[in-house]
Scaffold this motif. Sequence first.
Motif, PDB file in Angstrom:
ATOM      1  N   TYR B 424       0.816  -1.213   0.000  1.00 25.62           N
ATOM      2  CA  TYR B 424       0.000   0.000   0.000  1.00 25.62           C
ATOM      3  C   TYR B 424       0.855   1.272   0.000  1.00 25.62           C
ATOM      4  CZ  TYR B 424      -4.142  -2.858   0.970  1.00 25.62           C
ATOM      5  OH  TYR B 424      -5.171  -3.760   0.902  1.00 25.62           O
ATOM      6  N   ALA B 425       1.724   1.388  -0.993  1.00 23.77           N
ATOM      7  CA  ALA B 425       2.504   2.613  -1.179  1.00 23.77           C
ATOM      8  C   ALA B 425       3.428   2.910  -0.006  1.00 23.77           C
ATOM      9  CB  ALA B 425       1.573   3.809  -1.455  1.00 23.77           C
ATOM     10  N   ASN B 426       3.941   1.868   0.577  1.00 22.06           N
ATOM     11  CA  ASN B 426       4.904   2.006   1.670  1.00 22.06           C
ATOM     12  C   ASN B 426       5.880   0.851   1.583  1.00 22.06           C
ATOM     13  OD1 ASN B 426       3.886   3.938   4.141  1.00 22.06           O
ATOM     14  ND2 ASN B 426       2.211   3.184   2.872  1.00 22.06           N
ATOM     15  N   ASP B 427       7.028   1.023   2.229  1.00 21.54           N
ATOM     16  CA  ASP B 427       7.908  -0.114   2.443  1.00 21.54           C
ATOM     17  C   ASP B 427       8.128  -0.245   3.938  1.00 21.54           C
ATOM     18  OD1 ASP B 427       9.848  -2.164   2.262  1.00 21.54           O
ATOM     19  OD2 ASP B 427      10.474  -1.382   0.321  1.00 21.54           O
ATOM     20  N   ASN B 428       7.987  -1.448   4.451  1.00 20.00           N
ATOM     21  CA  ASN B 428       8.253  -1.637   5.879  1.00 20.00           C
ATOM     22  C   ASN B 428       9.622  -2.260   6.117  1.00 20.00           C
ATOM     23  OD1 ASN B 428       7.968  -4.586   5.872  1.00 20.00           O
ATOM     24  ND2 ASN B 428       5.809  -4.176   5.455  1.00 20.00           N
ATOM     25  N   TRP B 429      10.355  -2.522   5.037  1.00 23.53           N
ATOM     26  CA  TRP B 429      11.726  -3.020   5.099  1.00 23.53           C
ATOM     27  C   TRP B 429      11.875  -4.261   5.968  1.00 23.53           C
ATOM     28  CZ3 TRP B 429      11.990   2.616   6.505  1.00 23.53           C
ATOM     29  CH2 TRP B 429      11.997   3.411   5.360  1.00 23.53           C
ATOM     30  N   CYS B 430      10.872  -5.104   5.893  1.00 24.61           N
ATOM     31  CA  CYS B 430      10.890  -6.289   6.744  1.00 24.61           C
ATOM     32  C   CYS B 430      11.845  -7.351   6.213  1.00 24.61           C
ATOM     33  CB  CYS B 430       9.474  -6.860   6.829  1.00 24.61           C
ATOM     34  SG  CYS B 430       9.354  -8.308   7.870  1.00 24.61           S
ATOM     35  N   MET B 431      12.511  -8.031   7.127  1.00 22.56           N
ATOM     36  CA  MET B 431      13.388  -9.169   6.870  1.00 22.56           C
ATOM     37  C   MET B 431      14.702  -8.758   6.187  1.00 22.56           C
ATOM     38  SD  MET B 431      11.735 -11.467   8.485  1.00 22.56           S
ATOM     39  CE  MET B 431      12.511 -13.021   8.064  1.00 22.56           C
ATOM     40  N   SER B 432      15.504  -9.764   5.891  1.00 18.83           N
ATOM     41  CA  SER B 432      16.859  -9.526   5.386  1.00 18.83           C
ATOM     42  C   SER B 432      16.895  -9.602   3.852  1.00 18.83           C
ATOM     43  CB  SER B 432      17.822 -10.542   5.996  1.00 18.83           C
ATOM     44  OG  SER B 432      17.210 -11.815   6.123  1.00 18.83           O
ATOM     45  N   GLY B 433      17.997  -9.151   3.292  1.00 22.49           N
ATOM     46  CA  GLY B 433      18.175  -9.215   1.836  1.00 22.49           C
ATOM     47  C   GLY B 433      17.484  -8.089   1.084  1.00 22.49           C
ATOM     48  N   GLU B 554      19.944 -20.943  18.055  1.00 26.58           N
ATOM     49  CA  GLU B 554      19.230 -19.677  18.245  1.00 26.58           C
ATOM     50  C   GLU B 554      18.843 -19.082  16.892  1.00 26.58           C
ATOM     51  OE1 GLU B 554      18.278 -18.348  21.273  1.00 26.58           O
ATOM     52  OE2 GLU B 554      17.156 -17.047  19.914  1.00 26.58           O
ATOM     53  N   THR B 555      17.574 -18.653  16.780  1.00 24.83           N
ATOM     54  CA  THR B 555      17.108 -18.163  15.480  1.00 24.83           C
ATOM     55  C   THR B 555      16.990 -16.643  15.406  1.00 24.83           C
ATOM     56  OG1 THR B 555      14.832 -18.394  16.230  1.00 24.83           O
ATOM     57  CG2 THR B 555      15.768 -20.232  15.000  1.00 24.83           C
ATOM     58  N   PHE B 560      20.995 -13.962  13.092  1.00 26.24           N
ATOM     59  CA  PHE B 560      20.034 -14.636  12.204  1.00 26.24           C
ATOM     60  C   PHE B 560      18.614 -14.115  12.422  1.00 26.24           C
ATOM     61  CE2 PHE B 560      23.651 -17.369  12.864  1.00 26.24           C
ATOM     62  CZ  PHE B 560      23.952 -17.788  11.586  1.00 26.24           C
ATOM     63  N   ILE B 561      17.787 -14.405  11.463  1.00 21.03           N
ATOM     64  CA  ILE B 561      16.363 -14.113  11.632  1.00 21.03           C
ATOM     65  C   ILE B 561      15.547 -15.231  10.999  1.00 21.03           C
ATOM     66  CG2 ILE B 561      16.263 -12.624   9.558  1.00 21.03           C
ATOM     67  CD1 ILE B 561      14.196 -10.955  11.356  1.00 21.03           C
ATOM     68  N   GLU B 562      14.614 -15.756  11.759  1.00 20.84           N
ATOM     69  CA  GLU B 562      13.756 -16.858  11.313  1.00 20.84           C
ATOM     70  C   GLU B 562      14.536 -18.051  10.776  1.00 20.84           C
ATOM     71  OE1 GLU B 562      10.132 -16.106   9.287  1.00 20.84           O
ATOM     72  OE2 GLU B 562       9.683 -14.334  10.464  1.00 20.84           O
ATOM     73  N   GLY B 563      15.563 -18.401  11.488  1.00 20.03           N
ATOM     74  CA  GLY B 563      16.357 -19.555  11.086  1.00 20.03           C
ATOM     75  C   GLY B 563      17.655 -19.550  11.890  1.00 20.03           C
ATOM     76  N   ASN B 625       9.601 -22.021   8.190  1.00 13.98           N
ATOM     77  CA  ASN B 625      10.290 -20.801   7.777  1.00 13.98           C
ATOM     78  C   ASN B 625      11.082 -21.071   6.505  1.00 13.98           C
ATOM     79  OD1 ASN B 625       9.483 -18.789   9.521  1.00 13.98           O
ATOM     80  ND2 ASN B 625      10.850 -19.502  11.139  1.00 13.98           N
ATOM     81  N   GLU B 626      11.388 -20.002   5.800  1.00  7.21           N
ATOM     82  CA  GLU B 626      11.838 -20.166   4.428  1.00  7.21           C
ATOM     83  C   GLU B 626      13.322 -20.452   4.189  1.00  7.21           C
ATOM     84  OE1 GLU B 626       9.223 -18.506   5.234  1.00  7.21           O
ATOM     85  OE2 GLU B 626       7.747 -18.973   3.719  1.00  7.21           O
TER      86      GLU B 626
END
Lengths: 764, 764
Positions: B424-433, B554-555, B560-563, B625-626
Amino acid sequence: MKIIKNLALLLMLPIASLAQQKNLVQYVSPIIGTAKMGHTFPGATVPFGAVQLSPDTDTIPYAMNGKYNGDVYKYCAGYQYDDPTIVGFSHTHFSGTGHSDLGDLLVMPTVGKLQMNPGTADNPQSGYRSGYSHDNEEAEANYYKVMLDDPKVLAELTTSTRVGFHRYTFPKSDQSHIILDLKSGIYNYDEKNVWTVVRVLNDTLMTGYMQSNGWARTRTVYFAIRFSKPFKNYGAQLDSKKSVYQGFWRKFNQTDNFADLAGRNLKMHFDFDTEDQEQIQLKVALSPVSMKNALANMEAEVPHWDFDKVKADGQQLWEAELQKIKVDLLAEDDYVNFYTAMYHAALMPTVYMDVNGEYRGLDQEIHKAEGFTNYTSFSLWDTFRAFHPYMNIVNPKRNADMVSSMMAHYDQSVLKMLPIWSHYANDNWCMSGYHSVSVIVDAILKGVYKGDAEAALAACVQTANTRKYEGIGPYIDLGYVPDDVSGTSVSNTLEYAYDDWCIAQLAKHLGKDDVYATFSKRAENWRNLYDESIGFMRPKDSKGKFREDFDLLETHGQGFIEGNTWNYSLYVPHNPEALMETMGGKKRLSAYLDSLFTMHLPDKFFANTEDITREGIIGNYVHGNEPAHHVVYFYNTVGEAWKGQSRIRMILENQYHTGHDGLGGNDDCGQMSAWYLFSSMGFYPVSPGSDEYWIGSPAVKSAEIALDGGKTFRIEAANQSKKNVYVKEVKLNGKVISNHKIKHSDITNGGVLSFVMSSKPVKK
Amino acid sequence: MKIIKNLALLLMLPIASLAQQKNLVQYVSPIIGTAKMGHTFPGATVPFGAVQLSPDTDTIPYAMNGKYNGDVYKYCAGYQYDDPTIVGFSHTHFSGTGHSDLGDLLVMPTVGKLQMNPGTADNPQSGYRSGYSHDNEEAEANYYKVMLDDPKVLAELTTSTRVGFHRYTFPKSDQSHIILDLKSGIYNYDEKNVWTVVRVLNDTLMTGYMQSNGWARTRTVYFAIRFSKPFKNYGAQLDSKKSVYQGFWRKFNQTDNFADLAGRNLKMHFDFDTEDQEQIQLKVALSPVSMKNALANMEAEVPHWDFDKVKADGQQLWEAELQKIKVDLLAEDDYVNFYTAMYHAALMPTVYMDVNGEYRGLDQEIHKAEGFTNYTSFSLWDTFRAFHPYMNIVNPKRNADMVSSMMAHYDQSVLKMLPIWSHYANDNWCMSGYHSVSVIVDAILKGVYKGDAEAALAACVQTANTRKYEGIGPYIDLGYVPDDVSGTSVSNTLEYAYDDWCIAQLAKHLGKDDVYATFSKRAENWRNLYDESIGFMRPKDSKGKFREDFDLLETHGQGFIEGNTWNYSLYVPHNPEALMETMGGKKRLSAYLDSLFTMHLPDKFFANTEDITREGIIGNYVHGNEPAHHVVYFYNTVGEAWKGQSRIRMILENQYHTGHDGLGGNDDCGQMSAWYLFSSMGFYPVSPGSDEYWIGSPAVKSAEIALDGGKTFRIEAANQSKKNVYVKEVKLNGKVISNHKIKHSDITNGGVLSFVMSSKPVKK
């Protein structure tokens, strides 16, 4: 595009005429009325400019510790002459209002340690604000200059219609800053700011918007800001409460040099190295529609960095405006009062439309104005009386566009109402009456508004039949607004009745007999609140019983607003003869008027009442508020025109002065000034909606009004002096006038209204 | 307009083919994944619909008593199967995400005493919410139905792309209500609502907009709502803190039948008399641009009141979508799993554009999409892996438009970045990469995106060089994101390296040797965080020192995040051979993989970790998780394809079930489903950006993909059974494949991929 063309046309006028003529813009003194209750602003603007760029001397919160802070009333225009500090320079201001909003985009240059809070007036060093001296301050039409003591920065402001142009002359420093406080605003209660977005596009350009919930419920100002010099660094302070967005995902440092900012409350700083006397300039363009429109406005209006050209262009617009009335006056100060009154009568309403014709409608949608310039900020309770009638003579094209703007407002209104007190795509429904009706009818009947008159009548009728609004339902049913329904029942009843009379006049003009009959009847509703037993208008409840606990001097909450029953009982401008009869005839009304102007008021009156000072009152006649603005002319009705003549001249002398404390009350968006201009020239529109002006006593030696189309209307007052306040004889084009009236067509046809003045009253 | 045409085209497909074929839409079970962590929603939508209309079973505040409320995670999709009550039906939902927003415009029918608060799940009578039973609930593609116990109202929902269509069957009552709670929302922390405007145009039509500051920082949803029956009365509850506007000038009663509402938090009720079994219908259209566009969307898409037609039209769209892959499966449940996976892989991103082509850009300006459909809600960290590659095969036109949408986002970005996680016309910059890079490169190299490839490369390079974003600066300087700069330094380094490899591939394709060289070098940065001493990736600080305090399981928060590092150390999809070598060769990697899938995890792992359940884990392999979605295919790399084949089939069996608890983890906007679809068909895009798919073990007996242009690609698995999980032989168009890979062109050229299955592993 259209605006630009109009400006070009206007510009041609003075260029040709200035050579032979005196420069009039020199007489404009924007500082007049900046003290106490004048509520004018000293800053820079072009006529009816969308940007009105002016210093704010304090940013008083609406509420302090949860309680209403009365001081906020002082800062309607952001500036109080007696204040020792300047907080910054913001881009939008009401002129002379009694309630407030705006003060958008506060800019302030600072030097040294970065301070993001304004600090206090007692200790300006505690924030970004600065001390200053009036000795180092200059205010002209479209130019304001002040030396800021603390940073030792010279600040200069000028504008085009949609662009504020800042020039700051800095000392040498590697810590020079420009603060942009997007949280600051006039009437800045703690939740005024709704949302702010900023995009820093490069090191000299940013865009954004500010959305607020102030007096206008939903108001968004889009902007573009260009710096003449690249900033070396910039930063933001987002002092919102913690939000999800900020708390959880913080991939960027959003404080320093972060280009994509948003939040409830946002302040920014831009940092520079400056050489001694180095100038940094800013152009700030506004738009009601979008950031890209703001930028387009800037590029269209001020594509260059020539401050002096912008200033000169704007002053030429003012010169053209002022040249519309050339006067010969008795004293040098009178020129200042007269042309400053013309200046104050050309500030509001303001242009509310981009160069491409787009604007935000009341429906919060984007519209394109087809065939007119859209205006906003209609303080109609004030301005229907003399300001809009003045516009019909001096600025008919603009007034027609203002009517078009009101009609557009109506078309966009989900409530199906014409504006009451509207600004920036909102209505705040301030004050009593539905006076856009008066403005529209007057403009149609005087041939100024050439739009669809039937649609206009329908809009007036629909508005007047909005049963749910402020007692209109019972007003229709009972013939008056009951005291138990509205706290301003008498003010409303009297003003509705007058507005209804206006509607009747338009209906008559269009041959709508049924509408004419209905509204002519409603126009007589003032009779229903006249209490014969006391000889005054008086609140009455739904059961027909007059209010018992009633104070003849109380101006608020007892049926009245901004006027007591002494002033309001005469509010039947459309039928003074009948009022006189009802009140007991000529002798009774004459005595009433004499008492009004001479009685002594108890002190409590001044303690309790907003917008009234000892200076703003003559007896119990309150010139600082509008309801009685026509009553001095009622001396004509009682056959004692000479009394009125003397009192008119007294009001002109007493209530209008040069200097910061020159105005005894709020200028009210040019209404006070328009009263001055009419009365100075010897006539006044007692009942707009009629084509008549009532003759008073001119203060000018001569005045020549340049009419659209090339004709002129000339006023001459032979034997004029400060003492010769009585009219011995008055002729229109050489023919004696005996009924103390001229018609609108007498003016627009061109001609001469010639007075012979005398020091002796002509009692006949 | 364009959309409508496309729909018409699509509609032609099933009409012709359905006659001879099985109806596939019957297999779609939207209830799958609505329990626990699936985070899917059971409501109605068309493929990629802008409106996704679904019941919300609770509206948990983000913060309670100032503290983060962990329960909010449960309600990413608004619905939890085990909840006993329904709060209402809202119009926008993410599907399968692990973070939340949306839930706009909550509608709820009630009967009896008017209640404006939702009440509690324990005591639904305390508010407008209602108890319900799953026995009285039905969820199909584009149709949801539930009997609401408390008001005894049958609620039915269906949609078109931009319109939510409600049908409520009421009992007889003179107190029937429809509640519109504009304050309610998913992730509803106390300041989420920024501003709401409503205009009631007449007794069956209203428009408005809601502006929020949720996960999307600045999000505005415009709407238009039409009622099939005039309401007899309506009203509003504005529970904002006192505002100037409301406090001082209150000319109207704004609670009852007031048409011009605005405030921070707004709830409304609409009242009706209803006969027994009387139906009241609502059409709710959304727009990202304006109220008038919302209304135009409604008129264009659903100009009638035929609920069943809207339902049928939408189901035909689904049928056309599902017909793109015709499968022959081993069990009836498998059809449900397969076609529901296709369904879940066609929910997001959603259309974000009006029928006239206008949309709101990242720059908050209104744009017109020229030549593409604009989409929003890109959960790219998830979807670059298999979802977008799946789209390149099954929905190439849509995927090309999604790339166009990302490029438009880039063009509008003041930060000069491609989307990270945008909605919706925003970026929340979630997660890595920065995985839009992967999607764009993959779509270009596979010939799907035919826009300006050089501009796309420039956007990728610019994004990858945003030094201020999440450690990119030091990543460029040091070759890794330092532990002291980012809490997710290893995840970022590994994913940046993969994305950089993608950029290199595109550069090579375009003959940009310097860019290819630079990014090929960066693509090997994963090496810099491999700690030989422990055999895992490990966080390293700016000085080059590995983190001492380090937990292999530890994730979160330790690089790390989600992994955890067990899962993440294999994240070198673009260079598995080199990874294997680095890790010590085939034997070591084989043992690593075996351990990953079989080791026993301590309980604390489950206590600490979001999005992971006992069910979502196989050993330490976290399918929920991915980051490890590709690793099972690495058995091919170590020469033990048979192990992978067995485990792929195990994952397909263990992680995907029918029923509400059918998903072991978040569906993540179709990524989990896309993994299922690829792996079921026997191949997987291990490294998007390459044109290769790796062969696994098909679960289908056969599958036929209908390609754009009319060709088909067919998968056949001879001797297929639940036990025959091993691939004995695989041929492409009759020619044996020995390298376990096929190319994208092998698919798009059309052909047959034929497997021979066996119960015995082929160890060679």
